[in-house]
Write a protein that holds these residues in place. Structure first.
Motif, PDB file in Angstrom:
ATOM      1  N   GLY A   1       0.859  -1.196   0.000  1.00  0.00           N
ATOM      2  CA  GLY A   1       0.000   0.000   0.000  1.00  0.00           C
ATOM      3  C   GLY A   1       0.880   1.226   0.000  1.00  0.00           C
ATOM      4  N   LEU A   2       0.281   2.365  -0.256  1.00  0.00           N
ATOM      5  CA  LEU A   2       1.060   3.602  -0.278  1.00  0.00           C
ATOM      6  C   LEU A   2       1.549   3.930   1.129  1.00  0.00           C
ATOM      7  N   ASP A   3       2.421   4.926   1.219  1.00  0.00           N
ATOM      8  CA  ASP A   3       2.922   5.351   2.527  1.00  0.00           C
ATOM      9  C   ASP A   3       1.741   5.708   3.436  1.00  0.00           C
ATOM     10  N   GLY A   4       1.785   5.233   4.659  1.00  0.00           N
ATOM     11  CA  GLY A   4       0.755   5.583   5.625  1.00  0.00           C
ATOM     12  C   GLY A   4      -0.591   4.920   5.386  1.00  0.00           C
ATOM     13  N   SER A   5      -0.614   3.810   4.644  1.00  0.00           N
ATOM     14  CA  SER A   5      -1.894   3.162   4.342  1.00  0.00           C
ATOM     15  C   SER A   5      -2.301   2.148   5.405  1.00  0.00           C
ATOM     16  N   GLY A   6      -1.432   1.918   6.381  1.00  0.00           N
ATOM     17  CA  GLY A   6      -1.783   0.989   7.462  1.00  0.00           C
ATOM     18  C   GLY A   6      -1.121  -0.378   7.342  1.00  0.00           C
ATOM     19  N   LYS A   7      -0.095  -0.497   6.529  1.00  0.00           N
ATOM     20  CA  LYS A   7       0.569  -1.796   6.335  1.00  0.00           C
ATOM     21  C   LYS A   7       1.120  -2.354   7.647  1.00  0.00           C
ATOM     22  N   GLY A   8       1.851  -1.513   8.379  1.00  0.00           N
ATOM     23  CA  GLY A   8       2.451  -1.969   9.631  1.00  0.00           C
ATOM     24  C   GLY A   8       1.386  -2.405  10.624  1.00  0.00           C
ATOM     25  N   THR A   9       0.354  -1.591  10.739  1.00  0.00           N
ATOM     26  CA  THR A   9      -0.749  -1.873  11.662  1.00  0.00           C
ATOM     27  C   THR A   9      -1.431  -3.192  11.302  1.00  0.00           C
ATOM     28  N   GLN A  10      -1.755  -3.357  10.029  1.00  0.00           N
ATOM     29  CA  GLN A  10      -2.505  -4.546   9.605  1.00  0.00           C
ATOM     30  C   GLN A  10      -1.630  -5.805   9.591  1.00  0.00           C
TER      31      GLN A  10
ATOM     32  N   ASP B   1       5.489  -6.979   5.695  1.00  0.00           N
ATOM     33  CA  ASP B   1       5.077  -5.586   5.530  1.00  0.00           C
ATOM     34  C   ASP B   1       5.978  -5.013   4.429  1.00  0.00           C
ATOM     35  N   ARG B   2       5.463  -4.933   3.208  1.00  0.00           N
ATOM     36  CA  ARG B   2       6.184  -4.543   1.980  1.00  0.00           C
ATOM     37  C   ARG B   2       7.089  -5.671   1.475  1.00  0.00           C
ATOM     38  N   TYR B   3       7.398  -5.559   0.171  1.00  0.00           N
ATOM     39  CA  TYR B   3       8.291  -6.547  -0.464  1.00  0.00           C
ATOM     40  C   TYR B   3       8.690  -5.979  -1.827  1.00  0.00           C
TER      41      TYR B   3
ATOM     42  N   ARG C   1      -2.766  12.679   5.273  1.00  0.00           N
ATOM     43  CA  ARG C   1      -3.209  13.211   6.561  1.00  0.00           C
ATOM     44  C   ARG C   1      -2.702  12.330   7.708  1.00  0.00           C
ATOM     45  N   LEU C   2      -2.758  11.001   7.501  1.00  0.00           N
ATOM     46  CA  LEU C   2      -2.290  10.087   8.549  1.00  0.00           C
ATOM     47  C   LEU C   2      -0.792  10.259   8.791  1.00  0.00           C
ATOM     48  N   ILE C   3      -0.040  10.441   7.705  1.00  0.00           N
ATOM     49  CA  ILE C   3       1.410  10.638   7.854  1.00  0.00           C
ATOM     50  C   ILE C   3       1.678  11.934   8.621  1.00  0.00           C
TER      51      ILE C   3
ATOM     52  N   GLU D   1      -0.244  13.432  10.712  1.00  0.00           N
ATOM     53  CA  GLU D   1      -0.603  13.258  12.124  1.00  0.00           C
ATOM     54  C   GLU D   1       0.484  12.502  12.875  1.00  0.00           C
ATOM     55  N   ARG D   2       1.052  11.482  12.182  1.00  0.00           N
ATOM     56  CA  ARG D   2       2.087  10.683  12.834  1.00  0.00           C
ATOM     57  C   ARG D   2       3.292  11.554  13.201  1.00  0.00           C
ATOM     58  N   TYR D   3       3.606  12.505  12.321  1.00  0.00           N
ATOM     59  CA  TYR D   3       4.751  13.380  12.586  1.00  0.00           C
ATOM     60  C   TYR D   3       4.333  14.666  13.299  1.00  0.00           C
TER      61      TYR D   3
ATOM     62  N   GLN E   1      10.243  10.806  -0.179  1.00  0.00           N
ATOM     63  CA  GLN E   1       9.040  10.322  -0.862  1.00  0.00           C
ATOM     64  C   GLN E   1       7.784  10.884  -0.205  1.00  0.00           C
ATOM     65  N   GLU E   2       7.778  10.888   1.118  1.00  0.00           N
ATOM     66  CA  GLU E   2       6.584  11.337   1.840  1.00  0.00           C
ATOM     67  C   GLU E   2       6.299  12.825   1.598  1.00  0.00           C
ATOM     68  N   LYS E   3       7.363  13.596   1.345  1.00  0.00           N
ATOM     69  CA  LYS E   3       7.207  15.050   1.149  1.00  0.00           C
ATOM     70  C   LYS E   3       6.637  15.414  -0.211  1.00  0.00           C
TER      71      LYS E   3
ATOM     72  N   ILE F   1     -10.377   7.140   6.583  1.00  0.00           N
ATOM     73  CA  ILE F   1      -9.980   5.729   6.514  1.00  0.00           C
ATOM     74  C   ILE F   1     -10.945   4.899   7.359  1.00  0.00           C
ATOM     75  N   ARG F   2     -11.264   3.696   6.883  1.00  0.00           N
ATOM     76  CA  ARG F   2     -12.101   2.783   7.674  1.00  0.00           C
ATOM     77  C   ARG F   2     -11.364   2.459   8.981  1.00  0.00           C
ATOM     78  N   SER F   3     -12.115   1.971   9.957  1.00  0.00           N
ATOM     79  CA  SER F   3     -11.458   1.693  11.242  1.00  0.00           C
ATOM     80  C   SER F   3     -10.471   0.532  11.086  1.00  0.00           C
ATOM     81  N   VAL F   4      -9.477   0.539  11.944  1.00  0.00           N
ATOM     82  CA  VAL F   4      -8.460  -0.519  11.951  1.00  0.00           C
ATOM     83  C   VAL F   4      -9.132  -1.898  12.041  1.00  0.00           C
TER      84      VAL F   4
HETATM   85  N1  LIG Z   1      -7.512   2.301   9.901  1.00  0.00           N
HETATM   86  C1  LIG Z   1      -6.833   3.274  10.515  1.00  0.00           C
HETATM   87  N2  LIG Z   1      -7.486   4.316  11.062  1.00  0.00           N
HETATM   88  C2  LIG Z   1      -6.819   5.326  11.676  1.00  0.00           C
HETATM   89  N3  LIG Z   1      -5.494   5.393  11.786  1.00  0.00           N
HETATM   90  C3  LIG Z   1      -4.779   4.388  11.261  1.00  0.00           C
HETATM   91  C4  LIG Z   1      -5.408   3.282  10.595  1.00  0.00           C
HETATM   92  N4  LIG Z   1      -4.439   2.426  10.176  1.00  0.00           N
HETATM   93  C5  LIG Z   1      -3.272   2.987  10.553  1.00  0.00           C
HETATM   94  N5  LIG Z   1      -3.466   4.151  11.206  1.00  0.00           N
HETATM   95  C6  LIG Z   1      -2.440   5.070  11.731  1.00  0.00           C
HETATM   96  O1  LIG Z   1      -1.889   5.706  10.584  1.00  0.00           O
HETATM   97  C7  LIG Z   1      -0.473   5.767  10.681  1.00  0.00           C
HETATM   98  C8  LIG Z   1       0.137   4.947   9.550  1.00  0.00           C
HETATM   99  O2  LIG Z   1      -0.135   3.580   9.781  1.00  0.00           O
HETATM  100  P1  LIG Z   1       0.985   2.472   9.560  1.00  0.00           P
HETATM  101  O3  LIG Z   1       2.276   2.880  10.162  1.00  0.00           O
HETATM  102  O4  LIG Z   1       0.397   1.160   9.944  1.00  0.00           O
HETATM  103  O5  LIG Z   1       1.074   2.576   7.970  1.00  0.00           O
HETATM  104  P2  LIG Z   1       2.232   2.101   7.006  1.00  0.00           P
HETATM  105  O6  LIG Z   1       1.530   1.776   5.736  1.00  0.00           O
HETATM  106  O7  LIG Z   1       3.027   1.012   7.638  1.00  0.00           O
HETATM  107  O8  LIG Z   1       3.075   3.435   6.878  1.00  0.00           O
HETATM  108  P3  LIG Z   1       4.525   3.606   6.190  1.00  0.00           P
HETATM  109  O9  LIG Z   1       4.284   3.457   4.713  1.00  0.00           O
HETATM  110  O10 LIG Z   1       4.919   4.985   6.546  1.00  0.00           O
HETATM  111  O11 LIG Z   1       5.404   2.545   6.762  1.00  0.00           O
HETATM  112  C9  LIG Z   1      -0.116   5.253  12.063  1.00  0.00           C
HETATM  113  O12 LIG Z   1      -0.008   6.342  12.914  1.00  0.00           O
HETATM  114  C10 LIG Z   1      -1.301   4.358  12.420  1.00  0.00           C
HETATM  115  O13 LIG Z   1      -1.506   4.263  13.801  1.00  0.00           O
END
Ligand SMILES: Nc1ncnc2c1ncn2[C@@H]1O[C@H](COP(=O)(O)OP(=O)(O)OP(=O)(O)O)[C@@H](O)[C@H]1O
Ligand SMILES: [Mg+2]
Length: 224
Positions: A9-18, A98-100, A152-154, A156-158, A168-170, A206-209
């Motif tokens: 997924g793109l940067d900040g799409s939730g890959k690490g979380t999922q 998480d990525r490949y 927006r998520l990125i 917020e993270r920073y 890339q993120e910039k 974004i949909r809920s985690v």
């Molecule tokens: N479904 C969600 N709803 C709200 N916030 C989320 C959701 N999924 C992830 N986040 C938050 O968004 C940010 C990015 O998520 P995460 O690090 O999992 O994404 P990533 O794809 O791994 O990012 P990166 O590409 O930068 O490694 C984190 O702060 C995370 O807590």
């Protein structure tokens, strides 16, 4: 051979979380997944990736061409395959990543005009899966998030501190091209596309985690 499943997924799409949640749920169901992450920032093998992302080869992603940048990420994968997860994979383990190589597909295609995407992808998969001998994934889960929302998520993270973002993120224009490339790759390569964007009160979000995780898990259970 084991099974290799990728979260893309793109940067900040939730890959690490999922990826983390998927591993937790699979463990609860009695599986024993090994979680891996790329780039492998803990390892020296990510040195060139770090130099690239911090702008030592140029301040814009486009300053390093698609093929050169791809090699930085590919050798990092090769190093971790050899030193960390290769033997587990060969003895039948379930590996969740998480990525490949798929991240090279998404983030490097975007540096080329669309007419050159197919040629690049052919080169990339031949290089990583055939020449380097890395395993090809069994499935790729693509977390599709609207770029405005992931930006927006990125942010917020920073905490809105732009200086913490990598090159890339910039670059929002580059991210928009990466989105087009990701959508193309998902269609062409048969990735499992999970739509993570929704509209609440007229605002894209974004949909809920948990909601995304439930859809991911249903798919994973059909695979493992
Ligand atoms: N479904 C969600 N709803 C709200 N916030 C989320 C959701 N999924 C992830 N986040 C938050 O968004 C940010 C990015 O998520 P995460 O690090 O999992 O994404 P990533 O794809 O791994 O990012 P990166 O590409 O930068 O490694 C984190 O702060 C995370 O807590
Ligand atoms: Mg991440």
């Amino acid at each position: 051979m084991g099974k290799l499943i990728i979260f893309e997924g793109l940067d900040g799409s939730g890959k690490g979380t999922q990826t983390e949640l998927a591993c937790q749920s699979l463990r609860q169901k009695g599986y024993d997944p090994l979680k891996i992450t790329f780039p492998d920032y803990e390892s020296e093998s990510s040195a060139l990736v770090k130099m690239y992302l911090s702008g030592q080869f140029g301040q814009k992603p486009d300053d390093v061409n698609a093929y050169a940048a791809s090699t930085f990420y590919a050798v990092d994968r090769y190093a971790s395959y050899k030193t960390s997860w290769g033997s587990a994979y060969r003895s039948n383990s379930l590996i969740i990543s998480d990525r490949y190589t798929t991240s090279n597909a998404v983030h490097q295609c975007s540096k080329l005009p669309p007419m050159h995407w197919d040629g690049f992808l052919e080169w990339l998969f031949d290089f990583e899966y055939k020449k380097l001998g890395l395993p090809a994934p069994d499935a790729v889960i693509y977390l599709a998030v609207d770029p405005d929302v992931s930006q927006r998520l990125i942010a917020e993270r920073y905490n809105g501190d732009q200086t913490k973002m990598d090159i890339q993120e910039k670059d929002t224009e580059y991210l928009a091209r990466s989105r087009a490339a990701a959508e193309y790759c998902a269609r062409k390569l048969g990735w499992k596309r999970i739509e993570c964007t929704t509209v609440a009160d007229g605002v894209k979000t974004i949909r809920s985690v948990e909601d995304i995780h439930a859809e991911v898990l249903a798919y994973l259970e059909s695979l493992v």
